[in-house]
Design a protein around this motif. Structure first.
Motif, PDB file in Angstrom:
ATOM      1  N   LEU A 377       0.824  -1.199   0.000  1.00 64.63           N
ATOM      2  CA  LEU A 377       0.000   0.000   0.000  1.00 64.63           C
ATOM      3  C   LEU A 377       0.863   1.257   0.000  1.00 64.63           C
ATOM      4  O   LEU A 377       0.543   2.249  -0.670  1.00 64.63           O
ATOM      5  N   THR A 390      -7.586   7.549  -3.638  1.00 67.84           N
ATOM      6  CA  THR A 390      -7.874   7.065  -2.292  1.00 67.84           C
ATOM      7  C   THR A 390      -8.633   8.102  -1.485  1.00 67.84           C
ATOM      8  O   THR A 390      -9.590   7.779  -0.762  1.00 67.84           O
ATOM      9  N   TYR A 394     -12.395   7.174  -0.167  1.00 67.62           N
ATOM     10  CA  TYR A 394     -12.550   6.882   1.261  1.00 67.62           C
ATOM     11  C   TYR A 394     -12.714   8.139   2.119  1.00 67.62           C
ATOM     12  O   TYR A 394     -13.508   8.152   3.058  1.00 67.62           O
ATOM     13  N   PRO A 402     -10.747   2.951   4.925  1.00 69.90           N
ATOM     14  CA  PRO A 402      -9.574   2.641   4.098  1.00 69.90           C
ATOM     15  C   PRO A 402      -8.733   1.497   4.637  1.00 69.90           C
ATOM     16  O   PRO A 402      -7.828   1.026   3.935  1.00 69.90           O
ATOM     17  N   GLU A 404      -9.479  -1.448   4.771  1.00 66.92           N
ATOM     18  CA  GLU A 404      -9.680  -2.626   3.933  1.00 66.92           C
ATOM     19  C   GLU A 404      -8.613  -2.752   2.856  1.00 66.92           C
ATOM     20  O   GLU A 404      -8.445  -3.824   2.265  1.00 66.92           O
ATOM     21  N   LEU A 405      -7.879  -1.690   2.628  1.00 69.69           N
ATOM     22  CA  LEU A 405      -6.815  -1.750   1.627  1.00 69.69           C
ATOM     23  C   LEU A 405      -5.667  -2.652   2.053  1.00 69.69           C
ATOM     24  O   LEU A 405      -4.821  -3.004   1.219  1.00 69.69           O
ATOM     25  N   PHE A 411      -6.767  -7.959  -2.140  1.00 64.33           N
ATOM     26  CA  PHE A 411      -5.767  -7.227  -2.935  1.00 64.33           C
ATOM     27  C   PHE A 411      -4.389  -7.868  -2.737  1.00 64.33           C
ATOM     28  O   PHE A 411      -3.560  -7.379  -1.960  1.00 64.33           O
ATOM     29  N   LEU A 417      -4.657  -3.509  -6.005  1.00 61.56           N
ATOM     30  CA  LEU A 417      -4.970  -2.292  -5.269  1.00 61.56           C
ATOM     31  C   LEU A 417      -5.276  -1.130  -6.208  1.00 61.56           C
ATOM     32  O   LEU A 417      -6.248  -0.389  -6.026  1.00 61.56           O
ATOM     33  N   HIS A 420      -8.591  -1.548  -7.942  1.00 61.64           N
ATOM     34  CA  HIS A 420      -9.689  -1.289  -7.003  1.00 61.64           C
ATOM     35  C   HIS A 420      -9.925   0.206  -6.845  1.00 61.64           C
ATOM     36  O   HIS A 420     -11.084   0.662  -6.850  1.00 61.64           O
ATOM     37  N   LEU A 421      -8.860   0.968  -6.723  1.00 59.53           N
ATOM     38  CA  LEU A 421      -9.010   2.418  -6.574  1.00 59.53           C
ATOM     39  C   LEU A 421      -9.555   3.051  -7.852  1.00 59.53           C
ATOM     40  O   LEU A 421     -10.387   3.967  -7.804  1.00 59.53           O
TER      41      LEU A 421
END
Length: 810
Positions: A377, A390, A394, A402, A404-405, A411, A417, A420-421
């Motif tokens: 991350l 991000t 979020y 956030p 969950e990242l 991910f 990642l 997803h963003l």
């Protein structure tokens, strides 16, 4: 000799028996530049300019070497003993001779417009909310930049100084000015802030001109997106001129030399190109593009991702010549800790300490970096793009955590990642909020799934073609439809226009002129035949354009001006008027012949002609109507060119302003063409009949009433077909505003949707076109569109019928 370089150049030109104007046309170097070189008024030159002149003069290798050598010897250097190696004068940021008159005014107005545009775009991107993310840079590896002595333009034997190429966003102009060659390459990974740095560079350079040269002589920094440039078919100069004309149509005004102001600004070194997106070029074109840039000494700034630029350097075995190179660095955890909490306004208002809240746990784990998830991350959040995504997903959406990242199951890699963003960005921007009235296009509370599907279609449409493109231009939205469909669209549209025109004119004739009774069946048949033949004629024209590779329609860079001043400043070459006349002659002749057959068939079916006269009648119709319609259309379109004048400076400040101007231009063209063709057919037909009477063995009758009715059909039907099928605005209306919404690929309020997407931050404006906020977002949306089963290929998309269902997945 006091002017040996200029004298030698003049001798070569006279030996080739060329005037300065002829040499300028052959070499694509402006007449003013050639004049300055020959008279010695220009003490600075470019190697590329000399090579263009040498090629145009067809000199041999020895003379080419002598031409460049004596101009090099004439270059001014600093004081000092001649036999000692001394540093050469750096390339000036300004041209050798300050611009005057119209050119100076054009440069000044362009600078103001560029500054206003990028200030507006910087505010729109929320760069300063709450403060700009720190974008830092350092010197790039030595193998990606030229030798220091070349960058500093030193004479042989001089010792180069150490280059200081480290800094941050606010110091980029100082770094650029420390580079004597005025050529700089900016590298960085995707989303690292290259475009933001380019905007900051332009604004700072415009705000603080150098003190060594007059402000009016400083080149205007202009950002050019070069992702769609094909260096194998188009020169860099042509790209710069075309983009200036597209985004600033007032630069189509012509100088006393006959060149456009856009061309004169580029040739006069009054434009500093900031070439953004070298990495967006197709892989096979990056090497040729770098070679094309190396063939010039043009001061410039080039941005690219590092790997793509390094690959091109290895391919051509040289970096960008004379260029220094910097590389953007990643954001640190301290940068995130200073930035993200200040974006959390809700936590501050509810009593959280120092504005921290939603980001506390995330920042703590990023500081420790004790797990592979935190390391991944931290790497992803090293670029401003991912930090912005991000924050939007979020920090500005209630109820989203956030933390969950850090989930390695969801991910497992950095790629997951990032995807997803990217996937959550558009839904976050289209969450429910109160409508806001802005300008003429009201904001609509749109469904996030629908908006994402429409945006995905737009992104998918940009992948059409061999290399794809990044510019989302309203006049090219119809190109996502396959060619055969577009040709059929032209056939049906022009046929409908001609049929309606025929019916209206015939009804007028039955009401006021004809003595016979109205027969509905005959009237319908006449309109249908006229529609069939004229539709085929216009379809053949569109087919010819498609086979030649030329786009069917581009936005007009001019308006119709009828004052003497407008005609003077908007003077167009005679060749352009002749081209318009030839195209009108051909299309009008085909239309006239087609209409003559339609009229003949209707009258034959109605038993109005004896069989013995049929051959002479159809021959007379074709001989009269073909040349009449052809000459009338040719003269009408040729005269339109005489009344065209460049647009005002603000006409193309935004895509929607360009659309509005093109709509007004198309309506004016229609209002001029309808009466011009109607009267031209009546009067021209009279002249043609008088001439034919001298050679034909039978009599040809051309009654004025019938001539006016035929001319009215051609004027109404032909002019309307041209405006709707062959102008940028007409194709926008019929394809983007009707066909694409019918097939559920775009909303009915396309204009409001595009403006709304721009205001929400999905799109950005670059001159007269839109672009997606980032190329990564564009590619993600395009891939999601094809992954959902909407697009069958990258080059064509038939869409679903209006009554069918369309999946709403991402």
């Amino acid at each position: 000799m006091t002017n040996e370089p200029g004298t030698f150049l003049r001798q070569l030109r006279r030996r080739a028996r060329l005037t300065q104007e002829q040499l300028a046309e052959r070499s694509q170097v402006s007449v003013s530049t050639i004049r300055r070189l020959e008279t010695g008024k220009s003490t600075d030159h470019r190697l590329r300019t000399l090579h263009l002149l040498a090629e145009a003069l067809e000199v041999d290798a020895e003379e080419r070497h002598r031409l460049t050598a004596i101009f090099d010897e004439a270059q001014p250097g600093p004081a000092g003993r001649r036999e000692e190696p001394v540093q050469s004068a750096p390339l000036p940021l300004a041209p050798a001779e300050p611009p005057t008159g119209a050119l100076s005014d054009a440069a000044a107005s362009l600078a103001r417009e560029v500054g206003r545009r990028w200030q507006r775009e910087e505010r729109h991107r929320r760069v300063h909310d709450p403060f700009p993310l720190p974008v830092r840079y350092q010197q790039a590896p030595a193998d990606l930049m030229d030798r220091p002595e070349n960058i500093q333009r030193l004479r042989p034997g001089a010792v180069p100084r150490d280059l200081d190429l480290s800094g941050e966003l606010r110091s980029v102009v100082d770094t650029y000015r420390s580079v004597e060659s005025r050529r700089l390459v900016v590298l960085g990974r995707a989303g690292s802030g290259k475009s933001v740095l380019a905007i900051k560079f332009v604004l700072d350079l415009l705000a603080v001109p150098t003190s060594s040269v007059p402000a009016s002589s400083v080149p205007v920094p202009v950002i050019f997106s070069i992702g769609s440039w094909d260096p194998l078919t188009t020169t860099l100069r042509d790209v710069l001129v075309d983009r200036l004309l597209r985004d600033h149509p007032h630069l189509a005004h012509r100088t006393t030399d006959g060149a456009t102001l856009a061309g004169a600004l580029v040739d006069g070194d009054l434009i500093l190109p900031v070439l953004d997106g070298f990495d967006e070029l197709a892989e096979a074109l990056r090497g040729p593009a770098l070679e094309a840039l190396n063939a010039t000494s043009l001061p410039l700034v080039l941005t690219s991702r590092r790997d793509e630029y390094a690959q091109a350097v290895r391919q051509v075995h040289a970096p960008l010549v004379w260029a220094a190179c910097i590389e953007l660095t990643d954001l640190t955890v301290e940068d995130l800790a200073a930035y993200l909490p200040r974006t959390d306004r809700l936590s501050a208002s509810s009593g959280g300490q120092h504005g921290a809240g939603v980001w506390d746990a995330v920042l703590e784990r990023l500081r420790v970096r004790d797990t592979p998830a935190s390391v991944r991350l931290g790497q992803v959040l090293g670029t401003p793009l991912m930090v912005t995504l991000t924050r939007t997903m979020y920090g500005e959406a209630p109820g989203k955590d956030p933390s969950e990242l850090f989930d390695t199951t969801l991910f497992p890699t950095e790629r997951h990642l990032e995807e997803h963003l990217l996937a959550g960005f558009v839904p976050a921007l289209y969450r429910h909020r109160a409508p806001e009235r802005v300008d003429a296009y009201g904001q609509v509370d749109r469904d996030a799934g629908q908006a994402e599907r429409w945006l995905a279609y737009l992104a998918h449409s940009l992948t059409r073609g061999t290399h794809g493109r990044q510019d989302l231009a309203w006049w090219r939205l119809g190109e996502s439809v396959r060619v055969s469909t577009r040709i059929l669209h032209t056939v049906l549209l022009s046929g409908l226009c001609m049929a309606v025109a025929t019916w209206l004119v015939e009804l007028f004739g039955y009401a006021f002129l004809y003595t016979r009774e109205l027969e509905p069946a005959t009237l319908l048949l006449q309109g249908a035949l006229a529609a069939l033949l004229s539709g085929l004629a216009f379809g053949l024209v569109h087919c010819a354009l498609a086979l030649s590779g030329r786009p069917a329609a581009l936005p007009s860079r001019v308006r119709l001006g009828f004052s003497a001043t407008d005609r003077r400043v908007g003077r167009r070459p005679v060749r352009q008027a002749l081209t318009r006349f030839a195209a009108g002659l051909l299309a009008g002749s085909v239309l006239g012949i087609g209409y003559s057959w339609a009229d003949f068939l209707v009258r034959m079916l109605d038993d109005q002609f004896p069989d013995t006269e049929s051959s002479s009648i159809v021959t007379s119709n074709m001989l009269v109507l073909g040349p009449t319609f052809g000459l009338t259309a040719g003269l009408a379109f040729g005269l339109l060119a005489a009344f065209e004048a460049p647009m005002d400076i603000a006409a193309a400040a935004t895509p929607m302003r360009l659309l509005s101007v093109n709509r007004a231009t198309a309506v004016r063209q229609l209002l001029v063409l309808v009466p011009a063709i109607t009267l031209g057919c009546a009067l021209g037909g009279y002249v043609v009949v008088r001439l034919l009477q001298q050679v034909l063995p039978w009599a040809v009758i051309w009654p004025l009433e019938w001539a006016l009715l035929v001319g009215a059909v051609g004027g109404l039907g032909g002019a309307t077909s041209y405006v709707l099928a062959f102008t940028a605005w007409g194709q926008w209306v019929t394809v983007a505003r009707i066909w694409l919404p019918l097939t559920r690929r775009l909303p009915w309020d396309t204009v409001a949707f595009l403006e709304d997407a721009y205001r929400r931050g999905v799109l950005r404006q670059t001159g007269a076109v839109y672009q997606f906020r980032h190329i990564r977002l564009q590619r993600h949306l395009a891939q999601s569109y094809r992954g959902a089963g909407h697009g069958r290929t990258a080059t064509e998309d038939e869409g679903s019928p209006a009554g069918g269902s369309a999946p709403a997945g991402r």
